[in-house]
Design an enzyme around this catalytic site. Structure first.
Site, PDB file in Angstrom:
ATOM      1  N   GLU A 244      23.620 -30.618 -25.951  1.00 55.68           N
ATOM      2  CA  GLU A 244      23.806 -29.339 -25.257  1.00 55.68           C
ATOM      3  C   GLU A 244      24.132 -29.549 -23.782  1.00 55.68           C
ATOM      4  OE1 GLU A 244      23.731 -26.130 -26.135  1.00 55.68           O
ATOM      5  OE2 GLU A 244      23.395 -26.523 -28.254  1.00 55.68           O
TER       6      GLU A 244
ATOM      7  N   ARG B 212       2.354 -45.447  -4.743  1.00 56.84           N
ATOM      8  CA  ARG B 212       1.001 -45.134  -4.233  1.00 56.84           C
ATOM      9  C   ARG B 212       0.122 -44.624  -5.370  1.00 56.84           C
ATOM     10  NH1 ARG B 212       2.981 -43.769   1.222  1.00 56.84           N
ATOM     11  NH2 ARG B 212       2.924 -45.848   2.158  1.00 56.84           N
TER      12      ARG B 212
ATOM     13  N   GLU C 184      16.270 -44.769 -16.947  1.00 54.45           N
ATOM     14  CA  GLU C 184      15.418 -44.041 -17.896  1.00 54.45           C
ATOM     15  C   GLU C 184      16.206 -42.869 -18.483  1.00 54.45           C
ATOM     16  OE1 GLU C 184      10.962 -42.642 -17.665  1.00 54.45           O
ATOM     17  OE2 GLU C 184      12.278 -40.986 -17.085  1.00 54.45           O
TER      18      GLU C 184
ATOM     19  N   ALA D 103       9.135 -28.005 -20.157  1.00 53.68           N
ATOM     20  CA  ALA D 103       8.907 -29.037 -19.128  1.00 53.68           C
ATOM     21  C   ALA D 103       9.327 -28.541 -17.746  1.00 53.68           C
ATOM     22  CB  ALA D 103       9.655 -30.310 -19.493  1.00 53.68           C
TER      23      ALA D 103
HETATM   24  P1  0O2 Z   1      10.485 -36.783 -11.887  1.00 54.44           P
HETATM   25  O1  0O2 Z   1      10.456 -35.684 -10.850  1.00 54.44           O
HETATM   26  O2  0O2 Z   1      11.090 -36.311 -13.175  1.00 54.44           O
HETATM   27  O3  0O2 Z   1      11.119 -38.029 -11.386  1.00 54.44           O
HETATM   28  P2  0O2 Z   1       5.725 -45.451 -16.169  1.00 54.44           P
HETATM   29  O4  0O2 Z   1       7.063 -45.176 -15.486  1.00 54.44           O
HETATM   30  O5  0O2 Z   1       5.882 -45.791 -17.632  1.00 54.44           O
HETATM   31  O6  0O2 Z   1       4.880 -46.402 -15.416  1.00 54.44           O
HETATM   32  P3  0O2 Z   1       5.377 -42.657 -16.024  1.00 54.44           P
HETATM   33  O7  0O2 Z   1       6.255 -42.457 -14.848  1.00 54.44           O
HETATM   34  O8  0O2 Z   1       4.202 -41.730 -16.133  1.00 54.44           O
HETATM   35  O9  0O2 Z   1       4.874 -44.114 -16.108  1.00 54.44           O
HETATM   36  O10 0O2 Z   1       6.307 -42.583 -17.305  1.00 54.44           O
HETATM   37  P4  0O2 Z   1       6.558 -41.421 -18.310  1.00 54.44           P
HETATM   38  O11 0O2 Z   1       5.313 -40.975 -18.967  1.00 54.44           O
HETATM   39  O12 0O2 Z   1       7.660 -41.956 -19.199  1.00 54.44           O
HETATM   40  O13 0O2 Z   1       7.060 -40.193 -17.411  1.00 54.44           O
HETATM   41  C1  0O2 Z   1       8.219 -40.300 -16.646  1.00 54.44           C
HETATM   42  C2  0O2 Z   1       8.891 -38.957 -16.455  1.00 54.44           C
HETATM   43  O14 0O2 Z   1       8.736 -38.118 -17.600  1.00 54.44           O
HETATM   44  C3  0O2 Z   1       8.334 -38.131 -15.326  1.00 54.44           C
HETATM   45  O15 0O2 Z   1       8.911 -38.564 -14.126  1.00 54.44           O
HETATM   46  C4  0O2 Z   1       8.798 -36.723 -15.724  1.00 54.44           C
HETATM   47  O16 0O2 Z   1      10.182 -36.556 -15.495  1.00 54.44           O
HETATM   48  C5  0O2 Z   1       8.598 -36.754 -17.222  1.00 54.44           C
HETATM   49  N1  0O2 Z   1       7.233 -36.335 -17.581  1.00 54.44           N
HETATM   50  C6  0O2 Z   1       6.234 -37.099 -18.056  1.00 54.44           C
HETATM   51  N2  0O2 Z   1       5.149 -36.368 -18.297  1.00 54.44           N
HETATM   52  C7  0O2 Z   1       5.450 -35.086 -17.981  1.00 54.44           C
HETATM   53  C8  0O2 Z   1       4.709 -33.853 -18.035  1.00 54.44           C
HETATM   54  O17 0O2 Z   1       3.549 -33.792 -18.416  1.00 54.44           O
HETATM   55  N3  0O2 Z   1       5.367 -32.728 -17.627  1.00 54.44           N
HETATM   56  C9  0O2 Z   1       6.668 -32.738 -17.190  1.00 54.44           C
HETATM   57  N4  0O2 Z   1       7.221 -31.579 -16.817  1.00 54.44           N
HETATM   58  N5  0O2 Z   1       7.383 -33.900 -17.120  1.00 54.44           N
HETATM   59  C10 0O2 Z   1       6.777 -35.062 -17.510  1.00 54.44           C
HETATM   60  P5  0O2 Z   1       8.208 -38.316 -12.728  1.00 54.44           P
HETATM   61  O18 0O2 Z   1       8.463 -39.513 -11.895  1.00 54.44           O
HETATM   62  O19 0O2 Z   1       6.775 -37.911 -12.911  1.00 54.44           O
HETATM   63  O20 0O2 Z   1       8.935 -37.050 -12.137  1.00 54.44           O
END
Ligand code: 0O2
Length: 200
Positions: free
Chosen positions: A32, A49, A133, A145
């Protein structure tokens, strides 16, 4: 950061090629929407951090694998798996990590299929391998999300419990909608010209 951008652009091109091929040769589009973003340096330092690590170029290279991010939104869960397979099977990509939050949703209800792939970037200085990613999700998962993300920002991560409960409940509703839409989609695809349906 430039190398990450080039790696990200390569993945976007790969997904766009799949999308175009599907639309032309199969008269069906499983994708999509495709978006991409580079994490800001502040975002990278913030994440280090949170992980309790000191910011340095080496720690960034070794631990932060989502500086380059691509998001692929599909109509149905089956499309998510299909596009995931088609991308990760490509010979020039190496799969570094898979997190399947569709098979096992997070406690808050978050669903998506994440993969970190290593992409070769060919520069004048040689070949550099960068992690990108890729998040695969349905429209319903994406809707959930983005709203959850906005709520977290609005409350500066201190979201009231009743709102959190409602979000988790909404995630269940979104998953039910996905399952229902997928069932309907299959029924329509297998509908005979006379109108009778053949359940699959
Ligand atoms: P942004 O703003 O999208 O960049 P790891 O990298 O494996 O050490 P991490 O980062 O927790 O650990 O990996 P994970 O679980 O794969 O999550 C990475 C990204 O998935 C997050 O990036 C979010 O984009 C998305 N994500 C994960 N969990 C959630 C959630 O509960 N809610 C929402 N809305 N998005 C989620 P960032 O860096 O947190 O943010």
């Amino acid at each position: 950061m430039q190398r990450y951008k080039f790696g990200m652009d390569e993945v976007v091109t790969k997904v766009s090629i799949l999308r175009e091929e599907f639309a032309r040769d199969h008269a069906y589009n499983p994708i999509e929407h495709v978006s991409s973003r580079l994490k800001t340096l502040d975002g990278v330092i913030d994440k280090l951090r949170r992980k309790g690590l000191e910011p340095s170029f080496d720690t960034i290279r070794e631990t932060i694998t989502d500086i380059a991010g691509v998001r692929v939104t599909c109509s149905f869960v089956s499309d998510v798996h299909r596009v995931f397979d088609l991308l990760t099977r490509q010979a020039d990509l190496r799969v570094l990590k898979v997190k399947d939050y569709i098979a096992e949703p997070k406690a808050n209800g978050y669903q998506s299929l994440h993969v970190v792939v290593e992409v070769p970037v060919f520069l004048s200085t040689g070949t550099h391998h960068v992690p990108v990613e890729v998040q695969f999700r349905t429209i319903a998962m994406d809707f959930w999300a983005s709203l959850e993300h906005k709520i977290y920002y609005k409350y500066d991560r201190r979201v009231p419990q009743e709102l959190l409960d409602e979000l988790t409940d909404a995630a269940v509703t979104a998953a039910e909608l996905d399952a229902r839409m997928e069932r309907l989609h299959r029924e329509i695809r297998h509908r005979t010209p006379g109108g009778a349906t053949r359940r699959v």
